[in-house]
Design a protein around this motif. Structure first.
Motif, short mmCIF file in Angstrom:
data_model
loop_
_atom_site.label_atom_id
_atom_site.label_comp_id
_atom_site.label_asym_id
_atom_site.label_seq_id
_atom_site.Cartn_x
_atom_site.Cartn_y
_atom_site.Cartn_z
N ALA A 1 0.92 -1.14 -0.15
CA ALA A 1 0.16 -0.09 0.20
C ALA A 1 0.90 1.36 -0.23
CB ALA A 1 -1.03 0.03 1.26
N TRP B 1 0.69 3.88 -2.85
CA TRP B 1 0.15 5.37 -2.50
C TRP B 1 1.12 6.55 -2.79
CZ3 TRP B 1 -4.15 7.35 -1.19
CH2 TRP B 1 -4.35 8.68 -0.59
N SER C 1 -5.80 9.41 -6.05
CA SER C 1 -6.36 9.20 -4.90
C SER C 1 -6.10 10.35 -4.02
CB SER C 1 -5.98 7.96 -4.37
OG SER C 1 -6.50 6.80 -5.17
N ILE D 1 -6.15 6.28 3.15
CA ILE D 1 -6.13 4.86 3.62
C ILE D 1 -6.27 4.77 5.08
CG2 ILE D 1 -5.11 2.54 3.41
CD1 ILE D 1 -3.30 3.65 1.12
N VAL E 1 -5.49 -1.36 5.93
CA VAL E 1 -5.05 -2.15 4.88
C VAL E 1 -4.58 -3.96 5.33
CG1 VAL E 1 -2.74 -1.50 4.51
CG2 VAL E 1 -3.73 -2.55 2.69
N ALA F 1 -9.07 -3.60 2.11
CA ALA F 1 -8.44 -2.18 2.20
C ALA F 1 -9.87 -1.25 2.83
CB ALA F 1 -7.96 -1.53 1.11
N LEU G 1 -10.56 2.91 2.46
CA LEU G 1 -10.19 4.28 2.26
C LEU G 1 -11.37 5.05 2.34
CD1 LEU G 1 -8.47 2.48 0.48
CD2 LEU G 1 -8.36 4.43 -0.99
N ALA H 1 -10.24 1.62 -3.34
CA ALA H 1 -10.18 0.70 -2.25
C ALA H 1 -10.09 -0.82 -2.78
CB ALA H 1 -11.70 0.52 -1.47
N PHE I 1 -6.32 -1.21 -3.64
CA PHE I 1 -5.42 -1.45 -2.69
C PHE I 1 -5.60 -2.68 -2.06
CE2 PHE I 1 -4.67 3.03 -3.03
CZ PHE I 1 -3.28 3.26 -2.95
N SER J 1 -2.42 -6.22 -2.40
CA SER J 1 -2.00 -6.37 -0.86
C SER J 1 -1.19 -7.64 -0.98
CB SER J 1 -3.09 -6.48 -0.06
OG SER J 1 -3.87 -7.43 -0.12
#
Length: 150
Positions: A20, A24, A30, A37, A40, A45, A47, A74, A77, A81
């Motif tokens: 993440a 990010w 985003s 976030i 996660v 996730a 958000l 979301a 992410f 993961s």
């Protein structure tokens, strides 16, 4: 797998967090929309995004495209993961209630299935009062590469 820096075992939670962070750092869309976030985990996730005035449509409610973008982020992410590069293959959304001006929307993504290179993720977008604003389903496809070297 052992982390070369800390010389300790990399857990699934560590992997999700590091994936993440890597995503990010380059996710300008985003970030520019004010998303955050809040959680996660492997395959999941959460958000959030505050509905700003420039996100309102002609009815004075949050434009569906912004709600879709929050849900899609979301989803991204959640499916990324595992430190594998994953992209969207197909997404659908059903709008249930309007997002209101100034409201904090929350998108919670949950993995439903992950088999081979494909995954299915459901995202529920809720308003501050807990009502369901939208239901999103994302189908993912793993491609070559990782977010960070293991």
């Amino acid at each position: 797998m052992t982390d070369p820096i800390t010389d300790r075992e990399i857990t699934a939670e560590d992997r999700a967090t590091r994936s993440a962070q890597a995503m990010w750092s380059t996710d300008q869309a985003s970030q520019d929309l004010g998303m955050e976030i809040t959680a996660v985990s492997p395959g999941g996730a959460v958000l959030t995004m505050r509905v700003r005035d420039e996100m309102l449509n002609g009815h004075g409610i949050c434009h569906g495209g912004y709600i879709f973008t929050l849900a899609d982020s979301a989803f991204a992410f959640a499916c990324n993961s595992y430190n594998q590069l994953v992209v969207a293959q197909e997404n659908t959304i059903t709008y249930l209630a309007p997002g209101q001006p100034g409201e904090l929307l929350t998108a919670t993504a949950v993995e439903q299935s992950k088999t081979g290179r494909s995954g299915v993720y459901d995202v529920t977008v809720t308003g501050e009062d807990g009502r369901k604003v939208a239901l999103f389903r994302g189908l993912s496809r793993q491609i070559k590469g990782q977010h960070f070297e293991e």
